[in-house]
Design an enzyme around this catalytic site. Structure first.
Site, short mmCIF file in Angstrom:
data_model
loop_
_atom_site.label_atom_id
_atom_site.label_comp_id
_atom_site.label_asym_id
_atom_site.label_seq_id
_atom_site.Cartn_x
_atom_site.Cartn_y
_atom_site.Cartn_z
CD GLU A 167 15.29 69.01 -13.10
OE1 GLU A 167 15.67 70.16 -12.80
OE2 GLU A 167 14.48 68.78 -14.01
CG ASP B 71 14.54 79.29 -15.54
OD1 ASP B 71 14.40 80.21 -14.70
OD2 ASP B 71 14.08 78.15 -15.37
CB THR C 129 14.67 76.91 -9.87
OG1 THR C 129 14.18 77.61 -11.00
CG2 THR C 129 14.41 75.43 -10.03
#
Length: 287
Positions: free
Chosen positions: A71, A89, A94
């Protein structure tokens, strides 16, 4: 950072031969270990041989590092409390150690929990906006200061604890529990965890539940009498297809040169030393 859409006690019969192994021929009977002593020896050996699950503290630390390598290109997962960006995305911002997203509800639940623990925190004022943008990629009501305030909150131990609490509640604990129920070991439990981190819980085709369902249509779980390696390969095949269905997640090295590598090596216990690559970058854990 991509984002998501025990031993059973049993009576052990101790053969007489085992009880007598430490007694030389001709030794007095009173030197023979008692049944209680023999049971203690068997119990100790059983505990030593017990396979650790992913919720063992040392194994959990390995899991956090493995996820962080994919990640965040770093083994230092604790440095990611402050991480936040929009990776385009479709899930908005995020952020954090597990990729909480403003568009999928788990970021909202995190800030709600943090606010329960610490009312008046720097992120509490964004709760109305987080409720509005849930289900979309919108930043309405969050910009221009949300990212700055997130990083400020990340310096607060209470917010760090809140991130870990929500990671465990929503992702780690359910995946480990399902792994145990399916009869898979530490590596398999990690494979489940990494999948639920990216694809989220649920039963849609490319969620964790959907991936598992596809895998089970191809191979039996160990709990169903199937071979563990065969089943996990089927799960990774289904996981890879789920990743390839979404452009932001279509790079599959975390499956190909990490998880599949460990599986091919037969390391079902996820035992160090571990060496792997993600996005071509090499990593290792030696202890």
């Amino acid at each position: 950072m991509p984002k998501r859409i025990g031993l059973v006690a049993a009576a052990v019969a101790v053969p007489a031969a085992l009880v007598l192994t430490s007694v030389g021929i001709g030794q007095a009977a009173e030197h023979t270990p008692s049944s209680a002593q023999a049971a203690q020896v068997v119990k100790a050996e059983h505990q030593t041989a017990a396979v650790k699950n992913l919720d063992d503290p040392a194994k959990k630390e390995i899991a956090m590092k493995l996820v962080s390598s994919a990640e965040n290109s770093s083994l230092d997962w604790r440095a990611q409390f402050k991480y936040i960006e929009d990776i385009d995305d479709g899930r908005g911002y995020t952020a954090g150690i597990i990729g909480f997203c403003s568009g999928t509800g788990d970021m909202l639940e995190l800030v709600e929990y943090y606010t329960q623990v610490k009312p008046g925190n720097v992120l509490a004022k964004y709760l109305p906006a987080l409720r509005e943008v849930d289900g979309s990629d919108s930043h309405d009501g969050l910009d221009p200061n949300f990212t700055k305030d997130w990083k400020k909150a990340a310096e607060d131990k209470a917010f760090q604890d809140a991130q870990e609490h929500e990671r465990d509640r929503v992702y780690f604990n359910p995946s480990v529990s399902q792994g145990k129920a399916d009869g898979i070991g530490t590596l398999g439990q990690f494979i489940y965890y990494d999948a639920i981190v990216m694809h989220g819980p649920g039963d849609s085709k490319y969620s964790f539940g959907g991936i598992r369902k596809t895998a089970m249509s191809k191979a039996k779980t160990p709990a169903q009498g199937g071979d563990e390696k065969t089943y996990l390969n089927a799960f990774l095949d289904a996981r890879k297809k789920a990743m390839q269905s979404e452009e932001p997640h279509s790079e599959t090295s975390r499956v190909d040169t990490e998880q599949r590598k460990f599986l091919n090596e037969g390391n079902l216990g996820l035992e160090p030393p571990l060496k792997w690559k993600v996005y071509g970058d090499p990593f290792e854990i030696n202890s």
